[in-house]
Design an enzyme around this catalytic site. Structure first.
Site, PDB file in Angstrom:
ATOM      1  N   ARG A   4     -20.911  11.756  -4.316  1.00  0.00           N
ATOM      2  CA  ARG A   4     -19.671  12.314  -4.874  1.00  0.00           C
ATOM      3  C   ARG A   4     -19.970  13.206  -6.085  1.00  0.00           C
ATOM      4  NH1 ARG A   4     -15.938   7.300  -5.678  1.00  0.00           N
ATOM      5  NH2 ARG A   4     -14.455   8.851  -6.403  1.00  0.00           N
TER       6      ARG A   4
ATOM      7  N   HIS B 180     -10.443   5.549 -15.679  1.00  0.00           N
ATOM      8  CA  HIS B 180     -11.354   4.916 -14.719  1.00  0.00           C
ATOM      9  C   HIS B 180     -12.779   5.462 -14.843  1.00  0.00           C
ATOM     10  CE1 HIS B 180      -7.798   3.586 -11.904  1.00  0.00           C
ATOM     11  NE2 HIS B 180      -7.915   2.847 -12.994  1.00  0.00           N
TER      12      HIS B 180
ATOM     13  N   ALA C 136       0.611  19.545  -4.856  1.00  0.00           N
ATOM     14  CA  ALA C 136       0.451  19.622  -6.314  1.00  0.00           C
ATOM     15  C   ALA C 136       0.314  21.064  -6.795  1.00  0.00           C
ATOM     16  CB  ALA C 136      -0.769  18.805  -6.739  1.00  0.00           C
TER      17      ALA C 136
HETATM   18  C1  BJW Z   1      -1.084  14.528  -3.082  1.00  0.00           C
HETATM   19  C2  BJW Z   1      -1.768  15.566  -2.454  1.00  0.00           C
HETATM   20  C3  BJW Z   1      -1.464  16.893  -2.849  1.00  0.00           C
HETATM   21  C4  BJW Z   1      -2.463  13.688  -1.611  1.00  0.00           C
HETATM   22  N1  BJW Z   1      -0.538  17.097  -3.790  1.00  0.00           N
HETATM   23  N2  BJW Z   1      -0.180  14.770  -4.017  1.00  0.00           N
HETATM   24  C5  BJW Z   1      -2.617  -7.958  -7.475  1.00  0.00           C
HETATM   25  C6  BJW Z   1      -1.516  -7.425  -8.129  1.00  0.00           C
HETATM   26  C7  BJW Z   1      -1.658  -6.542  -9.189  1.00  0.00           C
HETATM   27  C8  BJW Z   1      -2.914  -6.157  -9.622  1.00  0.00           C
HETATM   28  C9  BJW Z   1      -4.002  -6.685  -8.984  1.00  0.00           C
HETATM   29  C10 BJW Z   1      -3.860  -7.578  -7.926  1.00  0.00           C
HETATM   30  N3  BJW Z   1      -5.101  -7.914  -7.483  1.00  0.00           N
HETATM   31  C11 BJW Z   1      -6.023  -7.237  -8.233  1.00  0.00           C
HETATM   32  C12 BJW Z   1      -5.363  -6.491  -9.155  1.00  0.00           C
HETATM   33  C13 BJW Z   1      -5.956  -5.589 -10.167  1.00  0.00           C
HETATM   34  C14 BJW Z   1      -6.568  -4.355  -9.543  1.00  0.00           C
HETATM   35  C15 BJW Z   1      -5.540  -3.702  -8.625  1.00  0.00           C
HETATM   36  O1  BJW Z   1      -4.671  -2.970  -9.038  1.00  0.00           O
HETATM   37  N4  BJW Z   1      -5.656  -3.929  -7.323  1.00  0.00           N
HETATM   38  C16 BJW Z   1      -4.677  -3.400  -6.381  1.00  0.00           C
HETATM   39  C17 BJW Z   1      -5.396  -2.700  -5.248  1.00  0.00           C
HETATM   40  C18 BJW Z   1      -3.774  -4.530  -5.943  1.00  0.00           C
HETATM   41  N5  BJW Z   1      -6.886  -3.459 -10.622  1.00  0.00           N
HETATM   42  C19 BJW Z   1      -8.026  -3.556 -11.290  1.00  0.00           C
HETATM   43  O2  BJW Z   1      -8.899  -4.363 -10.979  1.00  0.00           O
HETATM   44  C20 BJW Z   1      -8.183  -2.653 -12.490  1.00  0.00           C
HETATM   45  N6  BJW Z   1      -8.513  -3.414 -13.622  1.00  0.00           N
HETATM   46  C21 BJW Z   1      -7.698  -4.339 -14.141  1.00  0.00           C
HETATM   47  O3  BJW Z   1      -6.633  -4.647 -13.637  1.00  0.00           O
HETATM   48  O4  BJW Z   1      -8.165  -4.870 -15.310  1.00  0.00           O
HETATM   49  C22 BJW Z   1      -7.486  -5.977 -15.873  1.00  0.00           C
HETATM   50  C23 BJW Z   1      -8.281  -7.192 -15.578  1.00  0.00           C
HETATM   51  C24 BJW Z   1      -9.637  -7.182 -15.798  1.00  0.00           C
HETATM   52  C25 BJW Z   1     -10.370  -8.321 -15.552  1.00  0.00           C
HETATM   53  C26 BJW Z   1      -9.723  -9.458 -15.084  1.00  0.00           C
HETATM   54  C27 BJW Z   1      -8.350  -9.450 -14.857  1.00  0.00           C
HETATM   55  C28 BJW Z   1      -7.629  -8.299 -15.123  1.00  0.00           C
HETATM   56  C29 BJW Z   1      -9.302  -1.659 -12.264  1.00  0.00           C
HETATM   57  C30 BJW Z   1      -8.983  -0.683 -11.204  1.00  0.00           C
HETATM   58  C31 BJW Z   1     -10.172   0.227 -10.943  1.00  0.00           C
HETATM   59  C32 BJW Z   1      -9.871   1.243  -9.856  1.00  0.00           C
HETATM   60  N7  BJW Z   1     -11.048   1.882  -9.480  1.00  0.00           N
HETATM   61  C33 BJW Z   1     -11.006   2.918  -8.454  1.00  0.00           C
HETATM   62  C34 BJW Z   1     -12.461   3.267  -8.015  1.00  0.00           C
HETATM   63  C35 BJW Z   1     -13.380   3.616  -9.163  1.00  0.00           C
HETATM   64  C36 BJW Z   1     -13.453   5.082  -9.431  1.00  0.00           C
HETATM   65  C37 BJW Z   1     -13.936   5.883  -8.238  1.00  0.00           C
HETATM   66  O5  BJW Z   1     -14.842   5.444  -7.514  1.00  0.00           O
HETATM   67  O6  BJW Z   1     -13.434   7.001  -8.028  1.00  0.00           O
HETATM   68  O7  BJW Z   1     -10.305   4.054  -8.955  1.00  0.00           O
HETATM   69  S1  BJW Z   1     -10.083   2.464  -6.991  1.00  0.00           S
HETATM   70  C38 BJW Z   1      -9.399   4.045  -6.709  1.00  0.00           C
HETATM   71  O8  BJW Z   1      -7.967   3.905  -6.778  1.00  0.00           O
HETATM   72  C39 BJW Z   1      -9.849   4.920  -7.890  1.00  0.00           C
HETATM   73  C40 BJW Z   1      -8.558   5.611  -8.230  1.00  0.00           C
HETATM   74  O9  BJW Z   1      -8.591   6.073  -9.563  1.00  0.00           O
HETATM   75  C41 BJW Z   1      -7.516   4.561  -7.973  1.00  0.00           C
HETATM   76  C42 BJW Z   1      -6.121   5.112  -7.769  1.00  0.00           C
HETATM   77  O10 BJW Z   1      -6.055   5.893  -6.603  1.00  0.00           O
HETATM   78  P1  BJW Z   1      -5.077   7.143  -6.530  1.00  0.00           P
HETATM   79  O11 BJW Z   1      -5.494   8.164  -7.503  1.00  0.00           O
HETATM   80  O12 BJW Z   1      -3.677   6.689  -6.613  1.00  0.00           O
HETATM   81  O13 BJW Z   1      -5.435   7.727  -5.077  1.00  0.00           O
HETATM   82  P2  BJW Z   1      -4.745   7.402  -3.662  1.00  0.00           P
HETATM   83  O14 BJW Z   1      -5.650   7.918  -2.612  1.00  0.00           O
HETATM   84  O15 BJW Z   1      -4.338   5.993  -3.561  1.00  0.00           O
HETATM   85  O16 BJW Z   1      -3.400   8.259  -3.689  1.00  0.00           O
HETATM   86  C43 BJW Z   1      -3.393   9.664  -3.681  1.00  0.00           C
HETATM   87  C44 BJW Z   1      -1.951  10.164  -3.737  1.00  0.00           C
HETATM   88  O17 BJW Z   1      -1.963  11.579  -3.816  1.00  0.00           O
HETATM   89  C45 BJW Z   1      -1.130   9.774  -2.484  1.00  0.00           C
HETATM   90  O18 BJW Z   1       0.131   9.257  -2.897  1.00  0.00           O
HETATM   91  C46 BJW Z   1      -0.940  11.115  -1.763  1.00  0.00           C
HETATM   92  O19 BJW Z   1       0.321  11.225  -1.118  1.00  0.00           O
HETATM   93  C47 BJW Z   1      -1.024  12.093  -2.897  1.00  0.00           C
HETATM   94  N8  BJW Z   1      -1.497  13.443  -2.497  1.00  0.00           N
HETATM   95  N9  BJW Z   1      -2.596  15.098  -1.505  1.00  0.00           N
HETATM   96  C48 BJW Z   1       0.114  16.076  -4.319  1.00  0.00           C
HETATM   97  N10 BJW Z   1      -2.058  18.001  -2.262  1.00  0.00           N
END
Ligand code: BJW
Length: 233
Positions: free
Chosen positions: A59, A109, A220
């Site tokens: 990446r 992130h 976007a």
């Molecule tokens: C367009 C478009 C165009 C397309 N124009 N739009 C249960 C309930 C609640 C929370 C949790 C749970 N179980 C676990 C958790 C916590 C967990 C979490 O949220 N999990 C869920 C999956 C349920 N979160 C964490 O663990 C976070 N930390 C945390 O909570 O810490 C507190 C804690 C710590 C220790 C103990 C206890 C608590 C950390 C989250 C880390 C996320 N990391 C990633 C990967 C790393 C980076 C990388 O490799 O790149 O980050 S995951 C991935 O998802 C990445 C992104 O930043 C993140 C968000 O994704 P994003 O940006 O929303 O992308 P998409 O693909 O999902 O969406 C794209 C959108 O664009 C879509 O809507 C399209 O329609 C749109 N689109 N083309 C406009 N042209």
């Protein structure tokens, strides 16, 4: 639309999609090809660091062939021309916002072009490939360097600063994120409780759609420049 003075903007993978950067949860997105537990958790890294390094190396290499698009440029323009305060919080680990000219920017992130030493905690610019043989430039230990990205179960960066900005903002805008991942997915509710106007700009309604006061759907590169134009107008 100049009634706002403090704006917080959250961006996600969708803002970089038209630059050619893959999103995560699309049908052909990153998580459709690879299990996030293998490459985006501390446990996955402990199990197979070579695989995780290769995932991020690929990446990182991809960054050289992509460029900021009109949406990144519009947000940089907003920062330059808006009379009030603008804070950009991105979940993206690419560097397209800074290459477009944004500087009031938090990478919650982490960043693809940075390395974190798990031994001494130092961070380093790391534009090239990373592997288990590399030593930390600060503590010189080998085997501890990892991509400076936030994996599932880890605490996102600068949370106190982000929460403080949201508590004071009068406009919160979420762009190109599916609203699946916390804590970012919860920012809209924090902003609403703080009394801010909340806007979603996305290709399609996100998981958090019902929490936003206003929404505009489209690409976007079209809807973000138009929204910024109206804000500055
Ligand atoms: C367009 C478009 C165009 C397309 N124009 N739009 C249960 C309930 C609640 C929370 C949790 C749970 N179980 C676990 C958790 C916590 C967990 C979490 O949220 N999990 C869920 C999956 C349920 N979160 C964490 O663990 C976070 N930390 C945390 O909570 O810490 C507190 C804690 C710590 C220790 C103990 C206890 C608590 C950390 C989250 C880390 C996320 N990391 C990633 C990967 C790393 C980076 C990388 O490799 O790149 O980050 S995951 C991935 O998802 C990445 C992104 O930043 C993140 C968000 O994704 P994003 O940006 O929303 O992308 P998409 O693909 O999902 O969406 C794209 C959108 O664009 C879509 O809507 C399209 O329609 C749109 N689109 N083309 C406009 N042209």
């Amino acid at each position: 639309m100049t009634r706002y003075s403090r704006i917080v903007i959250l961006t996600g993978a969708g803002i970089s999609a038209e630059s050619g950067v893959d999103t995560f949860r699309a049908k052909d997105g990153i998580w459709s090809k690879i299990d996030y537990r293998d490459v985006a958790t501390p446990q996955g890294f402990a199990r197979d660091p070579d695989r995780v390094h290769e995932f991020y190396n690929e990446r990182r290499r991809g960054l050289v062939s992509v460029s900021p698009n009109a949406a990144h440029a519009a947000l940089a323009r907003l920062e330059r021309e808006f009379a009030g305060n603008v804070l950009l919080v991105t979940q993206n680990i690419d560097d397209l916002h800074e290459r477009a000219g944004s500087s009031r920017l938090i990478h919650m992130h982490g960043e693809l072009v940075r390395a974190l030493c798990a031994n001494c905690g130092q961070r380093h610019d790391w534009p090239g490939d990373m592997d288990v043989g590399h030593s930390c430039p600060a503590c010189h230990s080998a085997g501890y360097l990892r991509p400076d990205v936030v994996w599932f179960g880890e605490m996102p960066y600068k949370m106190e600063r982000i929460s403080a900005a949201i508590a004071l903002c009068d406009l919160f805008v979420s762009i190109g994120t599916s609203g699946n991942v916390y804590p970012a997915a919860g920012f809209v509710e924090e902003a609403r409780i703080a009394g801010a106007h909340t806007v979603e700009l996305n290709l399609e309604p996100s998981e958090g759609r019902s929490h936003f006061a206003e929404a505009q759907y489209g690409r976007a590169t079209e809807i973000v420049p138009a929204f910024v134009e109206k804000l500055l107008g």
